[in-house]
Design a protein around this motif. Structure first.
Motif, PDB file in Angstrom:
ATOM      1  N   THR A 168       0.834  -1.193   0.000  1.00 24.07           N
ATOM      2  CA  THR A 168       0.000   0.000   0.000  1.00 24.07           C
ATOM      3  C   THR A 168       0.872   1.247   0.000  1.00 24.07           C
ATOM      4  O   THR A 168       1.808   1.373   0.804  1.00 24.07           O
ATOM      5  N   VAL A 169       0.584   2.177  -0.889  1.00 31.64           N
ATOM      6  CA  VAL A 169       1.328   3.433  -0.967  1.00 31.64           C
ATOM      7  C   VAL A 169       0.886   4.350   0.163  1.00 31.64           C
ATOM      8  O   VAL A 169      -0.290   4.687   0.281  1.00 31.64           O
ATOM      9  N   LYS A 170       1.820   4.735   1.014  1.00 27.75           N
ATOM     10  CA  LYS A 170       1.511   5.564   2.170  1.00 27.75           C
ATOM     11  C   LYS A 170       1.724   7.057   1.917  1.00 27.75           C
ATOM     12  O   LYS A 170       1.240   7.892   2.662  1.00 27.75           O
ATOM     13  N   LYS A 171       2.459   7.382   0.863  1.00 28.73           N
ATOM     14  CA  LYS A 171       2.829   8.781   0.640  1.00 28.73           C
ATOM     15  C   LYS A 171       2.886   9.072  -0.845  1.00 28.73           C
ATOM     16  O   LYS A 171       3.436   8.296  -1.626  1.00 28.73           O
ATOM     17  N   VAL A 172       2.280  10.196  -1.251  1.00 26.80           N
ATOM     18  CA  VAL A 172       2.384  10.688  -2.622  1.00 26.80           C
ATOM     19  C   VAL A 172       2.847  12.135  -2.554  1.00 26.80           C
ATOM     20  O   VAL A 172       2.214  12.970  -1.906  1.00 26.80           O
ATOM     21  N   THR A 173       3.963  12.429  -3.197  1.00 29.54           N
ATOM     22  CA  THR A 173       4.481  13.787  -3.233  1.00 29.54           C
ATOM     23  C   THR A 173       4.483  14.295  -4.670  1.00 29.54           C
ATOM     24  O   THR A 173       4.400  13.523  -5.627  1.00 29.54           O
ATOM     25  N   VAL A 174       4.593  15.607  -4.822  1.00 28.95           N
ATOM     26  CA  VAL A 174       4.665  16.247  -6.130  1.00 28.95           C
ATOM     27  C   VAL A 174       5.962  17.042  -6.181  1.00 28.95           C
ATOM     28  O   VAL A 174       6.170  17.948  -5.371  1.00 28.95           O
ATOM     29  N   ASP A 175       6.840  16.667  -7.095  1.00 33.98           N
ATOM     30  CA  ASP A 175       8.163  17.273  -7.192  1.00 33.98           C
ATOM     31  C   ASP A 175       8.882  17.228  -5.846  1.00 33.98           C
ATOM     32  O   ASP A 175       9.558  18.183  -5.440  1.00 33.98           O
ATOM     33  N   GLY A 176       8.724  16.100  -5.158  1.00 31.18           N
ATOM     34  CA  GLY A 176       9.424  15.890  -3.900  1.00 31.18           C
ATOM     35  C   GLY A 176       8.803  16.570  -2.711  1.00 31.18           C
ATOM     36  O   GLY A 176       9.313  16.464  -1.596  1.00 31.18           O
TER      37      GLY A 176
END
Length: 964
Positions: A168-176
């Protein structure tokens, strides 16, 4: 000036001079790993200065730059016959070896005709998988979620939960950078696919591990979205409003303002069609309280289960029941100068959900007997969520840095449940044991606060550092629960029992922890880490239950058998040492720690009791990474850990919200000891566009917190006011050994060129061994799961988008106590979706899926189709306007089916779901992009600045994701 003052509230100033140093590396051929000699290599300063350093690789591909001051640089490497390598790097006191840099064969230039090869769909970049967005075609209005669904190894279920390589993906960032905090759903459903350059999947280090640069395998699965450089300055978004049959409505939108480092995004949503673009944190445990009419505190895990249909029990997406939603969110991120970065977000979410749930359950009693329970629950649930978070990083200089994070969450929940349940002694349900009618009215509110401050100092010697992390968290849950019940028991004479009561509940939890970490280089390729981590937690639980007094017409009669005041503390002292040897390609780290724990429990009402337990544990950890070839790598992780039971599991007060299924806590519970082993294998062939991922997860738990269940064979007194009538049940958590969980995940992706499509195969095997006690007799539930599937997704153009999918699950459950209950059931889901668009703006959407269930209880086996269709026209200049007519569930067959299997029962549940409606929707698209003014925060190296996957955010020099 105000920004500096704001930052000074969190930090103390430290300073040291940045020293010039040598920077080295090796240039190799990307295909055969041979050295690339005589390449021209440059470092160009990314700041306002014009410093440029040049070097030439020798016969071994090695190169060196001397006297390079700390800072951000553009690295370029060129050689005849090769494509140019360009990337951003940060040089500081801990970064002087760039490692091996791969350079690919370049396109040839003949008579002014340039041949450019398309980027591979998937590329292995050290620990990171890079997916090129341009190689996965989606419609112009697609979201990030639509895009990543096409990528091999990544799945998104209807609730919005993202799974990558089986985790399961716990974190989504945009450009870090954080985008809407930790809310992956909000990021993926509100960020348009057209601004994305690539998707990066990696294992994210903890904040402190990023600071030290010491990768010990303690990671979480994360996704970083890299935006296109020409779309980092501008405004984009959309707003929409729709109305349909049965008074269905939906409106909202999102808008983002990007100006290099400064980014502001607004999202909003109102509807009564179960749509949700945020995740909703459940601080009170309301949405996960179980299916038994709001009662039933379960001690252990859930065993084998599946969830089918278009609905799920997650708090986002298509929920069970019919829900009205009002939601709003804002996200802000910026760079306050060159050294301070800040991100923050706020969410409000209100939902009102009505549901009608039918439940069928078979309870194991002895090796040759069971009873059967049917329940119908009509519920109305009003839930309010507020949450805010902030993250601030301050790079004081090249040697010192501080990170501050804080989050605050509030929840308020009002729920009404009308429960009708019937207990039967036979499978044909002819002989009624008892029946109940319960009215439950609850009003709870709670909050959760967490803070973290991390300080790191890097010494002049590469690899030597010290960091200190201080964190605290607190939570409160307060509320009232009104219960009115009428129970009828069928014996030689019929007995009717009624109940009216009020329970006041208060729970408070507080925890403080510290983590001191020191790293020291050992030789050329080794590093030692020593850590000390004490933590202190205190938990208080207070419940007072009052029976209704007819004389005073008030809830004034205290029931001591249902009241309890309980305090619990869990303090630990952990110290350990870990040695790591290797480089980015091949590395092994092994460590051991000693933990001393104290678990103390005090009951002060209705009786006084004290429990004092202490534990001494040796905990091991191993993390290894091996580069098997230029296309494949292998990682193996082992970790041992201990965990304390929760205060609700310890508190021995009876929960009587369903008088057929009582539950209580157990103050004699011990802590659990868990062993986890993870194996990951990745293979990517960039030339052929093929990828293969294999993951194996294995877990065992000693002193597993399981359930002990007792079903009364005759009427028994539990307390002065509570009688466990024949056929009723009480359960409590107990410690048992023997829990095992193992599962695997395999996926293989390849392009089907003649169809201009991508084909992804997946398969897996799962096993769970769950111990339990039934009437003091051991029962082991062995659950086996075999799953397989395939997805064929088009890659034709943005005008033609289709997906064909299939997934099947074979489930087998075997019980040692009653083998006659051994059960096999099968589920499958098949679907086809197509989105067709003409250049003149006419579009057609079709989504047809079939859900099939076999092996469930009578009435729950089903085979149904869910068909959604939409047709519309884009208009106005640049087709920014859209009018769409859609129909949901054209065939009126939508259903929700759930099976839950534990060591003591098998349960099938059907929930009310949203069915057919038509809706007309108008959408207006916002899109304005400009080139902006490039600066050192705009380029790819900003991932490092904001703690992204490019490495430690403060120059830790370790691993943590892609190197950009």
């Amino acid at each position: 000036m105000y920004r500096i003052l704001f930052a000074c509230l969190f930090i103390a100033a430290f300073s040291s001079a940045a020293k010039a140093q040598s920077v080295t590396g090796i240039l190799q051929d990307a295909n055969d790993n041979s050295p690339v000699p005589n390449a021209t290599i440059k470092l160009a300063s990314a700041d306002s200065s014009s410093r440029v350093f040049s070097s030439v690789s020798n016969n071994k591909g090695s190169f060196t730059f001397i006297n390079v001051p700390a800072g951000n640089y553009t690295f370029t490497a060129t050689s005849i016959g090769y494509a140019t390598v360009a990337k951003m790097i940060s040089v500081d006191a801990n970064t002087n070896n760039l490692g091996v840099i791969a350079i690919a064969k370049g396109a040839k230039t003949l008579q002014a005709v340039i041949v450019n090869g398309a980027p591979p769909p998937v590329k292995q970049n050290n620990d990171t998988l890079d997916y090129a967005a341009s190689q996965f075609k989606v419609n112009p209005d697609a979201t990030s979620e639509d895009l990543i669904k096409k990528m091999p190894g990544i799945t998104v279920d209807k609730s919005g939960t993202v799974t990558a390589q089986g985790e399961t993906v716990k974190k989504v960032t945009v450009d870090g950078r954080d985008f809407f905090g930790d809310d992956a759903t909000a990021t993926l459903r509100n960020l348009p696919a057209e601004i994305i350059d690539k998707i990066q999947v990696f294992d994210k280090l903890s904040d402190q591990a990023q600071l030290t640069g010491f990768d010990d395998g303690n990671t979480t699965k994360a996704i970083n979205i890299v935006t296109k450089k020409d779309m980092r300055t501008g405004n984009f978004g959309r707003v929409f409003a729709g109305y349909g049959t049965d008074n269905r409505y939906s409106g909202g939108g999102n808008v983002s303002f990007f100006n290099n480092a400064r980014r502001i995004s607004l999202v909003g949503l109102v509807n009564n069609v179960n749509q949700q673009n945020f995740s909703s944190q459940d601080l009170l445990g309301i949405t996960s309280s179980g299916n038994r009419g709001g009662g039933g505190r379960r001690g252990g895990g859930g065993g084998g289960n599946f969830r089918g249909g278009d609905q799920s029990n997650f708090t986002v997406g298509q929920q069970n029941g019919i829900s009205k939603t009002n939601a709003f969110g804002i996200n802000y991120s910026d760079a306050w100068g060159k050294n301070i970065d800040v991100t923050g977000s706020y969410f409000f979410n209100n939902s009102n959900t009505s549901n009608n749930q039918a439940l069928n359950q078979q309870n194991i009693i002895t090796k040759d007997s069971s009873n059967y329970y049917d329940e119908n629950t009509i519920s109305d649930n009003k839930n309010y969520n507020n949450r805010a978070n902030v993250r601030l990083t301050y790079r004081i200089d090249s040697s010192n840095s501080i990170l501050v994070t804080s989050s605050l969450n509030f929840q308020n929940n009002n729920s009404i449940n009308f429960v009708h349940g019937v207990n039967y002694s036979d499978v044909n349900k002819q002989n009624i044991i008892s029946l109940t009618d319960n009215d439950i009215n609850s009003n709870f509110h709670g909050n959760n606060l967490s803070n973290l401050v991390l300080f790191r100092h890097a010494f002049s010697k590469r690899g030597r550092s010290i960091s200190l992390g201080i964190s605290n968290s607190s939570s409160d849950k307060v509320g009232d629960n009104y219960l009115t019940a009428v129970n009828t028991y069928y014996k030689s004479t019929t007995v009717t029992d009624s109940l009216r009561q009020l329970s006041n509940q208060q729970n408070h939890n507080n925890k403080y922890s510290f983590n001191l970490v020191y790293t020291e280089p050992v030789g050329k390729r080794g590093q030692l880490q020593v850590n000390y981590n004490p933590s202190f937690s205190n938990n208080n639980a207070d419940q007072e239950t009052f029976n209704y007094d007819d004389g005073s017409a008030k809830y004034s009669l205290l029931d001591t058998s249902l009241s309890n005041k309980f305090n619990n503390t869990y303090n630990t002292q952990n110290t350990g040492i870990t040695f790591r040897r290797g480089d980015r390609d091949n590395m092994i780290a092994a460590g051991v720690s000693y933990q001393y724990s104290e678990l103390k429990s005090d009951q002060v009402f209705p009786q006084v009791s004290h429990i004092d337990n202490s534990y001494s544990n040796i905990l091991g950890n191993v993390f290894s990474r091996f580069k098997l070839s230029s296309k494949s790598n292998l990682r193996i992780i082992y970790r041992g850990s201990v965990s304390a039971p929760s205060v609700t599991q310890l508190q021995n007060v009876i929960n009587n919200s369903n008088q057929f299924f009582y539950s209580t806590g157990n103050p004699d519970l011990q802590q659990q000891y868990t062993h986890n082993i993870i194996t990951r294998y990745n293979y990517t062939n960039s030339v052929k566009g093929q990828s293969f991922f294999a993951n194996i997860f294995f877990q065992t738990i000693n002193n597993y917190v399981a359930n002990a269940t007792y079903t009364a064979s005759k009427d028994s007194a539990l307390s002065r006011t509570i009688t466990l009538f024949k056929g009723s049940q009480i359960s409590k958590p107990v410690n048992l050994n023997g829990y095992i969980s193992a599962r695997s995940f395999f996926t293989f992706g390849l392009p089907i060129k003649f169809l201009k499509s991508n084909l992804n195969w997946n398969a897996g095997i799962g096993y769970a061994k769950q111990p339990g006690l039934i009437n003091d007799v051991s029962n082991i539930s062995n659950s086996y799961n075999y799953n397989f599937g395939a997805v064929l997704s088009s890659n034709i153009s943005e005008y033609v988008d289709f997906n064909l999918s299939y997934s099947g699950n074979i489930n087998t459950v075997k019980n040692t106590l009653q083998p006659t209950l051994n059960n096999n059931y099968f589920t499958q889901s098949a679907g086809i979706s197509a989105n067709l668009l003409t250049k003149r703006g006419l579009f057609f959407n079709n989504d047809l899926s079939n859900e099939y269930y076999k092996g469930l209880a009578g009435g729950y086996n089903t085979n149904y189709w869910l068909w959604n269709i939409a047709v519309g026209q884009k208009f106005l200049k640049n087709q920014v306007g859209e009018l769409k007519l859609s129909v949901f569930d054209l065939l009126k067959q939508n259903k929700s089916i759930t099976r839950n299997v534990t060591e003591s029962y098998i349960q099938d549940v059907q929930n009310q779901v949203l069915q057919q409606y038509f809706m007309l929707t108008f959408t207006y698209k916002l899109k304005t992009f400009g080139k902006g003014k490039p600066n050192n925060t705009q380029e790819d190296h900003e991932f490092r600045r904001f703690g992204g996957p490019g490495g430690p955010p403060f120059g830790g020099g370790g691993h943590g994701g892609p190197s950009l």
